[in-house]
Scaffold this motif. Structure first.
Motif: not given
Lengths: 297, 246
Positions: A199-206, A209, A213, B52, B79, B82-83, B89, B95, B111
């Motif tokens: 989920a965080f990867r798909s949001l472009g979050i490194s 991070q 987080k 992605n 990356q 993905r942005r 899903f 989260f 981001v």
């Protein structure tokens, strides 16, 4: 089984237990009478008349046994608390590297965990003391100007001098516990579902991070029970200090028993002190656990 | 229409000879909705997840929004994709330790380095669009599956993506909760969003999609308009599959 029968057996069990306890106490009283000592704590005020290599507070042989015991406690707490902090730092780092993407670090840390967990702590302590510290070159084995200095005189840090006994115990306990803590950390991180990483990867979050987080906050509750039991173990393991001649609470009790023959009183003091310390550790970890639970999830 | 996505001969193999993707090639134009169908284990999830970079591939080339990636492309390029590509899903993957609004504003703040107030305003707008603005302060565990999935859609929209990927978005939902999610997706399609949807919902595919891609054993067997696919599928395997799920 009927309710009455159940009750009958329970009462029988209680009596059997009380009887066993009675025999033990009776034995104790007979033996104490035989040695002519009797059960009391008056001897605590008498002068200890032995010297201590290490004392964070002023101490001389003319001080009382009670004060010697207190110094022993200070020494124990000193090594327990500093090892606890160091072990947590090393263990967390090793745990992070163990689950990380870098396969080099992953293999190295897996080897570290395996070797440390599979060998006895007593041998590791001896090794740190005799091979590690006492075998070092005289003045400076590893020295960074005047800030940090490791030698056969122990560790010198910012002018603070740590004896080779304390240093060996600190290293031994920290490294031993760190391997177990690393496994606790790894287990906690791996308990977070893979979907959270995706989920965080798909949001472009490194990765970094996302790790701090998203993954770590969810792994924290899983860390606490494992960490608590490792901290309790560490506190108990600190009594192996006697093997390398560090004057912790157990070593001092041992000396006192030899001098006075007050084994019963001394072991009561020892058992109670560790019981109180470990209940305290459990309580503090419980409070941390609750505050984590409150902050989400 | 300019293509948003071009896949050329994508191939991925798992251990010894099993091909998850077998020379997969297709294009997707801007504003179009592509529905991906196929039996379980056919490679439809793998396909959508390579787009992605959640899955790697061994051969071929992928061009997403003008960014070309091949088997050995580095993390940075992925990356960048993905942005600009959102994903929803099957298991929502919200989260759990963050509130609904925090779930949505996390990526814009981290981001895109947007300020918190601006991100929250936009987040509330997205929640309104999804009809769940009253839940903003709650945590994911307090919401129903359908509501959670709508939050997940809002979260994927927070970075203003040019392409949205849906990986079986309604498969984990109770039957009576499916339509609220499909309706939200339908509205997005009506607004001109480019979408790839892996789903078994035939009604949705018939009404919303521009193209249906049928995949089996990692191979694309046909790409047709929904009218053709659902009434007169060219491949026998597709007809058999449709019979089974009908």
């Amino acid at each position: 089984m009927s309710k009455n029968k159940k009750k009958f057996f329970q009462i029988l069990l209680v009596f059997a237990f009380l009887g066993f306890l009675g025999i033990l106490i009776n034995n104790l009283i007979i033996n104490l009478a035989r040695t002519g000592l009797g059960f009391n704590f008056n001897w605590l005020t008498k002068p200890a008349s032995f010297s201590l290599a290490e004392h964070p507070l002023p101490y001389s042989p003319s001080d009382s046994y009670a004060w010697a015991l207190f110094i022993g406690w200070m020494n124990s707490l000193k090594v327990i608390i500093s090892s606890l902090v160091l072990a947590t730092c090393i263990g967390t780092l090793i745990g992070f590297l163990r689950v990380g993407k870098n396969s080099f670090f992953s293999i190295i840390t897996a080897g570290y965990i395996t070797v440390i967990r599979q060998t006895p702590l007593l041998i590791q302590l001896m090794c740190w003391y005799f091979v590690g510290f006492l075998n070092m070159r005289n003045n400076s084995f590893l020295s960074i100007s005047n800030i940090f200095n490791i030698s056969n005189k122990g560790i010198e840090l910012f002018g603070l001098n740590l004896s080779p006994e304390f240093s060996a115990l600190l290293f031994g306990l920290s490294i031993f516990s760190s391997a177990f803590i690393a496994e606790v950390i790894r287990g906690g991180i791996q308990s977070v579902p893979l979907g959270q990483w995706e989920a965080f990867r798909s949001l472009g979050i490194s990765e970094k991070q996302g790790f701090f987080k998203i993954i770590i906050p969810q792994a924290l509750p899983a860390f606490i029970p494992g960490l608590t039991s490792q901290y309790l173990n560490l506190a108990k393991n600190s009594t192996l200090a006697i093997a390398i001649g560090y004057s912790d609470i157990y070593a001092i009790n041992d000396t006192i028993i030899n001098q006075t023959g007050r084994a019963v009183e001394c072991f009561i003091i020892l058992l109670c002190s560790f019981l109180i310390l470990n209940l305290l550790i459990t309580k503090v970890m419980g409070i941390i656990d609750k505050s984590i639970m409150k902050s989400g999830i | 229409m300019k293509p948003i996505l071009t896949a050329k001969n994508l191939t991925k193999s798992y251990a010894k000879g099993i091909l998850a993707l077998n020379k997969v090639s297709f294009t997707l134009d801007q504003g179009k909705v592509l529905v991906v169908m196929g039996p379980s284990g056919s490679g439809k999830s793998t396909l959508i997840r390579t787009i992605n970079g959640l899955e790697t591939f061994d051969e071929g080339e992928l061009n997403v929004l003008g960014i070309k990636i091949s088997a050995d492309s580095d993390e940075r390029k992925i990356q960048r994709i993905r942005r600009r590509v959102g994903m929803v899903f099957q298991q929502f993957n919200l989260f759990p330790h963050l509130s609904i609004l925090e779930n949505i504003t996390l990526a814009p703040i981290q981001v895109q380095k947007r300020n918190k107030k601006e991100a929250e305003e936009y987040g509330m707008k997205l929640l309104c669009q999804m009809g769940i603005e009253s839940h903003a302060k709650k945590y994911p565990g307090q919401l129903s599956g359908g509501e959670q999935q709508r939050v997940a859609i809002a979260r994927s929209l927070a970075l203003k993506p040019e392409l949205l990927l849906f990986d079986e978005p309604t498969s984990a939902l109770d039957p009576e909760r499916i339509n609220e999610v499909l309706d939200a997706m339908r509205r997005l399609a009506d607004q001109g969003m480019t979408m790839i949807v892996v789903t078994h919902e035939i009604k949705f595919a018939m009404e919303v999609s521009d193209q249906v891609l049928f995949i089996d054993s990692g191979k694309i067997l046909e790409i047709s308009s929904p009218e053709v696919f659902f009434s007169n599928a060219s491949h026998e395997r597709s007809r058999k599959f449709l019979n089974q799920i009908n």
